[in-house]
Design a protein around this motif. Sequence first.
Motif, mmCIF file in Angstrom:
data_model
loop_
_atom_site.group_PDB
_atom_site.id
_atom_site.type_symbol
_atom_site.label_atom_id
_atom_site.label_comp_id
_atom_site.label_asym_id
_atom_site.label_seq_id
_atom_site.Cartn_x
_atom_site.Cartn_y
_atom_site.Cartn_z
ATOM 1 N N GLY A 122 0.891 -1.429 -0.048
ATOM 2 C CA GLY A 122 -0.083 -0.020 -0.066
ATOM 3 C C GLY A 122 0.842 1.203 0.075
ATOM 4 N N LYS A 123 0.412 2.270 0.656
ATOM 5 C CA LYS A 123 0.959 3.525 0.751
ATOM 6 C C LYS A 123 1.547 3.932 2.269
ATOM 7 C CE LYS A 123 0.150 4.530 -3.563
ATOM 8 N NZ LYS A 123 1.416 4.778 -4.385
ATOM 9 N N SER A 157 -1.430 11.735 7.611
ATOM 10 C CA SER A 157 -1.412 12.130 6.472
ATOM 11 C C SER A 157 -0.654 11.033 5.489
ATOM 12 C CB SER A 157 -0.659 13.562 6.206
ATOM 13 O OG SER A 157 0.702 13.275 6.697
ATOM 14 N N GLY A 158 -0.682 11.271 4.115
ATOM 15 C CA GLY A 158 0.172 10.192 3.520
ATOM 16 C C GLY A 158 -0.375 10.196 1.931
ATOM 17 N N ASP A 159 0.388 9.346 1.025
ATOM 18 C CA ASP A 159 -0.210 9.233 -0.260
ATOM 19 C C ASP A 159 -0.877 8.333 -0.493
ATOM 20 O OD1 ASP A 159 1.549 7.260 0.038
ATOM 21 O OD2 ASP A 159 3.041 7.558 -1.557
ATOM 22 N N PHE A 160 -1.843 8.199 0.374
ATOM 23 C CA PHE A 160 -2.992 7.163 0.392
ATOM 24 C C PHE A 160 -4.344 7.658 -0.356
ATOM 25 C CE2 PHE A 160 -3.031 8.806 4.576
ATOM 26 C CZ PHE A 160 -4.117 9.427 4.590
ATOM 27 N N PHE A 161 -5.141 6.633 -0.796
ATOM 28 C CA PHE A 161 -6.480 7.214 -1.424
ATOM 29 C C PHE A 161 -7.716 6.826 -0.479
ATOM 30 C CE2 PHE A 161 -3.494 6.160 -4.581
ATOM 31 C CZ PHE A 161 -3.629 7.343 -5.528
ATOM 32 N N LEU A 162 -8.665 7.589 0.030
ATOM 33 C CA LEU A 162 -9.635 7.553 0.796
ATOM 34 C C LEU A 162 -10.799 8.528 0.409
ATOM 35 C CD1 LEU A 162 -10.053 6.493 3.870
ATOM 36 C CD2 LEU A 162 -8.982 8.681 4.511
ATOM 37 N N TYR A 221 -7.805 2.833 -0.165
ATOM 38 C CA TYR A 221 -6.992 2.175 -1.133
ATOM 39 C C TYR A 221 -5.437 2.490 -0.797
ATOM 40 C CZ TYR A 221 -5.203 0.526 -5.864
ATOM 41 O OH TYR A 221 -4.783 0.042 -6.812
#
Lengths: 106, 262
Positions: free
Chosen positions: A15-16, A35-40, A80
């Motif tokens: 994942g991220k 925070s981060g480079d994930f998808f939500l 994701y």
Amino acid sequence: MVDAIAHGEYKVPGGKLVVVDLELSGGRVAAVQVSGDFFLEPAEARDAIDAAIIGLEADAGEAELTSAVAAALGPETQMYGITPEGVAVAVRRALDAASDGTGGEA
Amino acid sequence: MSAAGRSDWRDHDWHLVHEGPQAPALHMALDDVMLDEVAAGRRPPTLRIWEWGGPAVVMGRFQSLRNEVDAEGARRHGIEVVRRISGGGAMFIEPGNTITYSIVAPGSLVHGMSFEEAYAHMDQWVIEALGGLGIKAWYQPLNDITSEGGKIAGAAQTRRRGVVLHHVTMAYDIDAAKMMEVLRIGREKLSDKGTTSAAKRVDPLRSQTGLPRADVIAHMVEAFGHRHGGLVRDTLRPDELGRAQALARDRFATPEWTALLP
């Protein structure tokens, strides 16, 4: 009165990156930013994750953190590259950094 | 339309929007406006190719400004920092050095798919277009297009009102040294950006095609239309542009939005 400011990161396997910046006060999480480079989806779910972590004790275990995050997310939430477990590990790392005095920046 | 409620690319009347250079914050706003326009049925499904009016760092919706961007480096190089409406990672953009596009489509196109399937599905035409240019490329979950010559692109999606926005930035010829001065990329993330600390350029498209950027875009546009049953040349309507300009001013160009997660 803020006792400690700390930072933790965790790359979710497959994942991220989940990044946690938090403040501790009186042995509890007083403020947090996940925070981060994930998808939500929806985007507001991220605010719900922050809200679920605030007030938790600094010695909360990964299972407790995971449950708190999962419980804050409605059935419509889609993730994701990020999981409640992944958030919990990043929070735990920040809490560990706070307790060992490095703040996670070392 | 299949029985499962999923549509085919060829079920839709695709339009192409490819305007001249526009400001980074306006691009953020255009994605937002066009998503609403397709949702309302006022705009057909659209492929939009971006031209950049200036250098930019484009952060993902959920990224922290101070954790991702070296503010001093960005200032020194005159780089505008903006935040997009989709998740994912930060990108370093200079005009002419990347190829960026958005696809705004009915959600039926990816109906019933996992995220992993939907990302790959939305870029299958690009994989084929790259193949036509002699690049062996493939989808690398979660959201990358990669090749024998390194990572080519990163994608991000967001969904709203039954519409999927899928946008992608491809590395044509990126100045890796400058990127490192502007983005805070940990050593472990370097490989993900298709580079090593020794690399001067990240140029998988330029080096593997030998073609000017405009020729690569022309080939992609041709491939999209060929594969999807046509691509009608279109422009932004004045009211779309006007709304996007207002939205850029009121939201996407404001420090409050950029520092949404400080």
